[in-house]
Design an enzyme around this catalytic site. Structure first.
Site, PDB file in Angstrom:
ATOM      1  N   SER A 149      -5.330   8.131   0.927  1.00 35.30           N
ATOM      2  CA  SER A 149      -6.470   8.733   1.686  1.00 35.30           C
ATOM      3  C   SER A 149      -6.054   9.122   3.019  1.00 35.30           C
ATOM      4  CB  SER A 149      -7.520   7.522   2.066  1.00 35.30           C
ATOM      5  OG  SER A 149      -7.942   6.992   0.801  1.00 35.30           O
ATOM      6  N   THR A 202      -9.664   7.171   5.869  1.00 33.21           N
ATOM      7  CA  THR A 202     -10.476   8.186   6.505  1.00 33.21           C
ATOM      8  C   THR A 202     -11.072   8.175   7.814  1.00 33.21           C
ATOM      9  OG1 THR A 202     -10.892   8.229   4.029  1.00 33.21           O
ATOM     10  CG2 THR A 202     -12.136   9.435   5.468  1.00 33.21           C
ATOM     11  N   ASP A 348     -14.138   4.074  -3.664  1.00 30.85           N
ATOM     12  CA  ASP A 348     -12.389   4.405  -4.155  1.00 30.85           C
ATOM     13  C   ASP A 348     -12.186   2.716  -4.355  1.00 30.85           C
ATOM     14  OD1 ASP A 348      -9.527   5.000  -3.380  1.00 30.85           O
ATOM     15  OD2 ASP A 348      -9.818   3.283  -1.735  1.00 30.85           O
ATOM     16  N   HIS A 352      -9.922   1.349  -7.618  1.00 31.08           N
ATOM     17  CA  HIS A 352      -8.631   0.351  -7.624  1.00 31.08           C
ATOM     18  C   HIS A 352      -8.853  -0.723  -8.431  1.00 31.08           C
ATOM     19  CE1 HIS A 352      -6.050   2.522  -4.806  1.00 31.08           C
ATOM     20  NE2 HIS A 352      -7.091   2.657  -3.948  1.00 31.08           N
ATOM     21  N   ASP A 391     -11.569  12.765  -0.979  1.00 32.17           N
ATOM     22  CA  ASP A 391      -9.768  13.012  -0.710  1.00 32.17           C
ATOM     23  C   ASP A 391      -9.190  12.748  -1.689  1.00 32.17           C
ATOM     24  OD1 ASP A 391     -10.685  10.125  -0.950  1.00 32.17           O
ATOM     25  OD2 ASP A 391      -9.851   9.297   0.658  1.00 32.17           O
ATOM     26  N   HIS A 392      -9.223  12.127  -3.086  1.00 35.21           N
ATOM     27  CA  HIS A 392      -8.853  12.075  -4.153  1.00 35.21           C
ATOM     28  C   HIS A 392      -9.456  11.215  -5.173  1.00 35.21           C
ATOM     29  CE1 HIS A 392      -8.521   7.822  -3.334  1.00 35.21           C
ATOM     30  NE2 HIS A 392      -8.062   8.074  -1.848  1.00 35.21           N
ATOM     31  N   HIS A 502      -4.182   5.793  -7.699  1.00 32.20           N
ATOM     32  CA  HIS A 502      -4.940   6.995  -7.364  1.00 32.20           C
ATOM     33  C   HIS A 502      -4.220   8.289  -8.596  1.00 32.20           C
ATOM     34  CE1 HIS A 502      -5.713   6.508  -2.604  1.00 32.20           C
ATOM     35  NE2 HIS A 502      -6.275   5.485  -3.529  1.00 32.20           N
TER      36      HIS A 502
END
Length: 598
Positions: A149, A202, A348, A352, A391-392, A502
């Site tokens: 991130s 971020t 996110d 995870h 971001d991903h 990620h």
């Protein structure tokens, strides 16, 4: 003349209701040598009707061409600023940038289908996000094809690629000025809204500069003005209170005695830290800027858990609406508008954790906030646009899962998530708290508690196996047990995961309207998103970088013991290459730990 022969002068002449009259007149003229004056000739009604129709058609065609040209010209202009001069906009404008941290395309598929089952909606019902998809983004960093991130957000904030872990620091170890810093310099009001720690990667990338994202103590100081450029964020709403409190306080997670809340107040910030304080902001109308609002010790709970304690924590949507209204009111009489970054941070974290139940509720919460931003833009007097991306992707989510070695059936069950009431993380902490009770419990009692209170009530799973229950009896640490809870529900939903980290999947780009961000239609590098933010706000990142570097030469952040230290934190090793991709080194050659680089 033979009876059946036509007169010579009329041969081949088209017939009409006046043809006989014209023929007689023409023959008389030839025999007498006298031509009837032109003015004496009479045209019938049909002739003038044809003339009228022709003229009307000509005028209508011209009108259509003019209207079409005007429409094409108007359509080529973005809705945001009043006009563009080349690649730069003109006029007062607002920009809302939304980041769906860790959300990949499969997250949308999972959430959309879940919502259809939960609400009894037809297959063609879609999310608000689905109606605003305009492109996709490639996400690699300078050090890996899989970004984190920090590098991902640096691409947005600075318009440059950098290494994993960098908070607006480039591979040459120099700070890069950010679009938020440049916006503040240009007179815009600025804001950050997140559901994780406000010091997380971020949000940090827009207003802080450190070599390693783990330097959250230092990030907290920079966010409130202990920064070469002074304070650059006018409004901050989110979690992460522990990084702002001195180490001696119970809620602190700092490594020193610096009181960052006091520092913020000294720099003019108003401060709120609970639900009552948030409600006192009155939806933004009672906000006194600059504002620091920290509503959780660390991260705000997952939405699936937060909605059961709404009296404690505000939602992403509530914080977003408050920020929008506050910044709009603050810029009502100014020449410049505002720049606001809103992050759906814990999509996110759900990735995870490989937790599909937490994920769908996080995406829905983000979708709701996205819709609120659209409503704001539609009703606000200042032109503005919304651009959003991730971001991903996190978790390598797949909307399918092969549970056995035999060839799988084509099945997927997102409806199995409907009865769940808690995230795997929440259930893991419930298990931990239960085990810490002073009254000892035999294993059979523990098995009953896990099966009925946690798995059946928490996950909505009624067919847990003895092996699954026993795996939780033997693993009471929060992280391993949270993974087990997540796997139990993932297997029932037949949702697959490739990693707890990620992935390199391209992520979606969204906009309030395609013409608002026509430069981002199609597939782009993530740095192009950053460049768009810069161009839309019409700010100079080169100039702010130059000023940042110049002022940082004599700047030293506050330290608890009066010592001098680098304002960007512990330097990276001089021999560490930060601009070359990692390469294969063989399986299991590196140490494995439970740390998470979100």
């Amino acid at each position: 003349m033979a009876r059946n022969e036509q007169p010579l002068l009329s041969n081949g002449r088209p017939s009409s209701e006046n043809s006989d009259e014209r023929t007689i007149e023409e023959e008389d003229a030839l025999l007498t040598g006298k031509h009837k004056p032109q003015s004496d000739r009479k045209h019938g009604w049909a002739f003038w009707r044809e003339v009228g129709i022709f003229v009307w058609a000509l005028v209508a065609t011209a009108a259509v061409i003019i209207i079409a040209a005007m429409y094409q010209h108007q359509s080529s202009r973005p809705q945001g600023p009043e006009n563009w001069k080349g690649s730069k906009p003109g006029g007062k404008r607002n920009l809302i940038f939304m980041v769906s941290d860790g959300m990949g395309p499969a997250s949308l598929s999972l959430t959309r289908s879940f919502r259809q089952f939960e609400s009894g909606l037809p297959p063609n019902d879609v999310l608000v996000l689905d109606r605003h998809l305009i492109g996709s983004s490639r996400t690699r960093s300078t050090s890996s094809l899989i970004t984190d991130s920090a590098a991902g957000a640096t691409a947005f904030s600075c318009g440059h690629k950098s290494y994993n872990g960098a908070i607006s620091i480039l591979p040459d170890r120099s700070p890069c000025g950010t679009v938020m810093e440049a916006a503040k310099k240009a007179g815009y009001m600025t804001g950050l809204v997140v559901t994780t720690r406000i010091t997380d990667a971020t949000p940090a990338c827009f207003a802080a500069h450190v070599n390693r994202r783990s330097e959250e103590d230092l990030i907290a100081q920079q966010l409130v003005g202990d920064h070469p450029l002074g304070h650059v964020v006018d409004l901050m709403l989110g979690g992460g209170r522990c990084r702002f409190l001195p180490q001696s306080l119970d809620d602190s997670c700092r490594a020193d005695e610096i009181d960052v809340v006091k520092m913020a107040k000294n720099n003019g910030y108003s401060y709120v830290d609970d639900r009552a304080g948030f409600d006192g902001l009155d939806g933004g109308s009672a906000v006194k800027l600059p504002l620091l609002g920290l509503f959780a010790k660390t991260d705000i709970p997952y939405e699936v858990d937060r909605r059961q304690v709404e009296d404690v924590y505000p939602s992403l949507d509530e914080m977003a609406q408050t920020a929008l209204n506050a910044l709009s009111m603050a810029t009502r009489d100014s020449e410049q508008g505002f720049f606001l970054m809103i992050e759906g941070s814990r999509i996110d974290h759900a990735g995870h954790a490989n937790d599909p139940l937490a994920q769908v509720h996080e995406v829905l919460a983000y979708d709701k906030a996205f819709a609120s931003v659209l409503d704001f833009l539609a009703n606000d007097n200042t032109p503005g646009i919304l651009v959003g991306t991730s971001d991903h992707e996190t978790g390598g989510l797949a909307t399918a899962r092969q549970l056995h070695k035999t060839y799988p059936e084509y099945l997927w069950y997102p409806d199995k998530l409907v009865n769940g009431t808690h995230s795997a993380e929440n259930l893991a902490y419930q298990l931990r708290d239960y085990l810490q009770k002073p009254v000892s419990m035999d294993k059979e009692g523990l098995r009953l508690f896990i099966r009925h209170e946690l798995i059946e009530k928490g996950l909505g799973v009624s067919d847990a196996t003895d092996a699954e229950v026993d795996s939780l009896v033997d693993h009471s640490d929060p992280w391993p047990s949270s993974y087990i809870f997540a796997d139990i529900i993932s297997r029932r939903a037949q949702s697959g995961w490739a990693t707890h980290g990620h992935s390199a999947v391209d992520v979606n780009i969204y906009a309030s309207h395609p013409k608002d961000a026509h430069q981002l239609i199609g597939n782009h590098e993530n740095t192009e998103v950053g460049n768009f933010l810069r161009d839309y706000l019409d700010v100079d990142l080169k100039a702010i970088t130059k000023e940042l570097i110049s002022k940082s030469a004599s700047f030293s952040p506050l330290s608890h013991d009066g010592s001098t230290k680098s304002w960007t934190g512990k330097p990276m090793a001089a021999d560490k290459e930060l601009d070359k991709l990692d390469h294969y080194q063989g399986d299991f050659k590196r140490s494995l730990d439970c740390g998470h680089k979100h």
